[in-house]
Design a protein around this motif. Structure first.
Motif, mmCIF file in Angstrom:
data_model
loop_
_atom_site.group_PDB
_atom_site.id
_atom_site.type_symbol
_atom_site.label_atom_id
_atom_site.label_comp_id
_atom_site.label_asym_id
_atom_site.label_seq_id
_atom_site.Cartn_x
_atom_site.Cartn_y
_atom_site.Cartn_z
ATOM 1 N N ARG A 134 0.852 -1.200 0.000
ATOM 2 C CA ARG A 134 0.000 0.000 0.000
ATOM 3 C C ARG A 134 0.884 1.245 0.000
ATOM 4 O O ARG A 134 0.649 2.190 -0.746
ATOM 5 C CB ARG A 134 -0.914 -0.019 1.231
ATOM 6 C CG ARG A 134 -1.674 1.275 1.490
ATOM 7 C CD ARG A 134 -2.593 1.631 0.350
ATOM 8 N NE ARG A 134 -3.411 2.793 0.674
ATOM 9 C CZ ARG A 134 -3.895 3.641 -0.232
ATOM 10 N NH1 ARG A 134 -3.635 3.459 -1.512
ATOM 11 N NH2 ARG A 134 -4.634 4.667 0.140
ATOM 12 N N VAL A 135 1.927 1.237 0.830
ATOM 13 C CA VAL A 135 2.852 2.370 0.876
ATOM 14 C C VAL A 135 3.570 2.525 -0.451
ATOM 15 O O VAL A 135 3.730 3.629 -0.962
ATOM 16 C CB VAL A 135 3.871 2.189 2.023
ATOM 17 C CG1 VAL A 135 4.881 3.330 2.026
ATOM 18 C CG2 VAL A 135 3.151 2.120 3.358
ATOM 19 N N ILE A 136 4.006 1.404 -1.031
ATOM 20 C CA ILE A 136 4.718 1.442 -2.302
ATOM 21 C C ILE A 136 3.860 2.079 -3.384
ATOM 22 O O ILE A 136 4.329 2.906 -4.175
ATOM 23 C CB ILE A 136 5.140 0.030 -2.741
ATOM 24 C CG1 ILE A 136 6.132 -0.571 -1.735
ATOM 25 C CG2 ILE A 136 5.749 0.057 -4.136
ATOM 26 C CD1 ILE A 136 7.389 0.224 -1.562
ATOM 27 N N ARG A 137 2.595 1.732 -3.427
ATOM 28 C CA ARG A 137 1.709 2.303 -4.447
ATOM 29 C C ARG A 137 1.583 3.812 -4.293
ATOM 30 O O ARG A 137 1.545 4.537 -5.284
ATOM 31 C CB ARG A 137 0.324 1.638 -4.383
ATOM 32 C CG ARG A 137 0.300 0.210 -4.896
ATOM 33 C CD ARG A 137 -1.117 -0.267 -5.145
ATOM 34 N NE ARG A 137 -1.905 -0.306 -3.924
ATOM 35 C CZ ARG A 137 -1.956 -1.362 -3.111
ATOM 36 N NH1 ARG A 137 -1.256 -2.445 -3.378
ATOM 37 N NH2 ARG A 137 -2.719 -1.331 -2.036
ATOM 38 N N VAL A 138 1.506 4.275 -3.046
ATOM 39 C CA VAL A 138 1.430 5.720 -2.807
ATOM 40 C C VAL A 138 2.728 6.393 -3.228
ATOM 41 O O VAL A 138 2.725 7.433 -3.900
ATOM 42 C CB VAL A 138 1.125 6.017 -1.330
ATOM 43 C CG1 VAL A 138 1.157 7.518 -1.066
ATOM 44 C CG2 VAL A 138 -0.232 5.441 -0.930
#
Length: 205
Positions: A134-138
């Motif tokens: 989720r962090v990577i996508r952001v």
């Protein structure tokens, strides 16, 4: 979970007093370096080439330097390679130039430069995410310089001065990019909170 993301300086502190080999250092950083490159290129082959080239340059030119200098030297090489890749892609897609400049503004924001970094703790912020992906996508959606500042400060554990050296920009620019990244990440992760509160067990409504 996010707890697995360990700053370089924290990892090396565990082995303090024991000389680190260059091979050991590269093995320690290659996974995060690849992830950082992949967020920029979104192409596995390009990301691998960039990381391998950065490692090769470190070995060829800086093997004899003190081991405590390797993290900063490697990140500087890696960020330069990523900037070169970014510029090359921009030249190939000239229509993208204006929006890239607007999103990746290098100018210092004096208000952000004097802001207290403690008002947003990245560790607390990231702990609210449900998983690393989720962090990577952001982060993938952030402009390149914001992403660089965030990964160096929050993931690699560099201070402002070291980050500025790695990015080859002013400390004010680092603070600006870092705060913009933090605010974007906080806003994106906050979007998850209502659904988590309404459905804490992850069950289907």
């Amino acid at each position: 979970m996010l707890a697995r993301i360990t700053p370089i300086n924290a990892a090396t502190a565990e082995s303090e007093g024991h000389p680190q080999t260059m091979d050991g250092f590269l093995a320690q950083v290659e996974r995060r370096a690849y992830r950082t490159a992949l967020m920029t290129t979104r192409r596995a082959a390009d990301a691998l080439d960039i990381v391998q080239d950065a490692m090769l340059q470190l070995v060829q030119h800086y093997r004899a330097r003190p081991q405590e200098e390797w993290p900063l030297l490697f990140q500087r090489i890696l960020n330069n390679r990523l900037m070169d890749w970014h510029r090359q892609q921009t030249r190939q897609r000239k229509w993208f130039w204006q929006s890239a400049r607007a999103d990746d503004d290098e100018s210092d924001d004096p208000m952000l430069a004097v802001a207290d970094e403690k008002e947003i703790n990245p560790a607390d912020l990231l702990a609210r995410a449900r998983d690393v992906e989720r962090v990577i996508r952001v982060l993938e959606a952030l402009p390149l310089r914001q992403r660089q500042a965030f990964t160096l400060r929050a993931w690699e554990g560099f201070d402002v001065a070291a980050t500025a050296q790695a990015m080859e920009c002013s400390e004010g620019s680092v603070k600006t990019h870092y705060f913009r990244a933090l605010h974007s990440l906080r806003a994106a992760l906050s979007d998850d909170e209502p659904s988590q509160r309404n459905n804490p067990g992850g069950e289907n409504p």
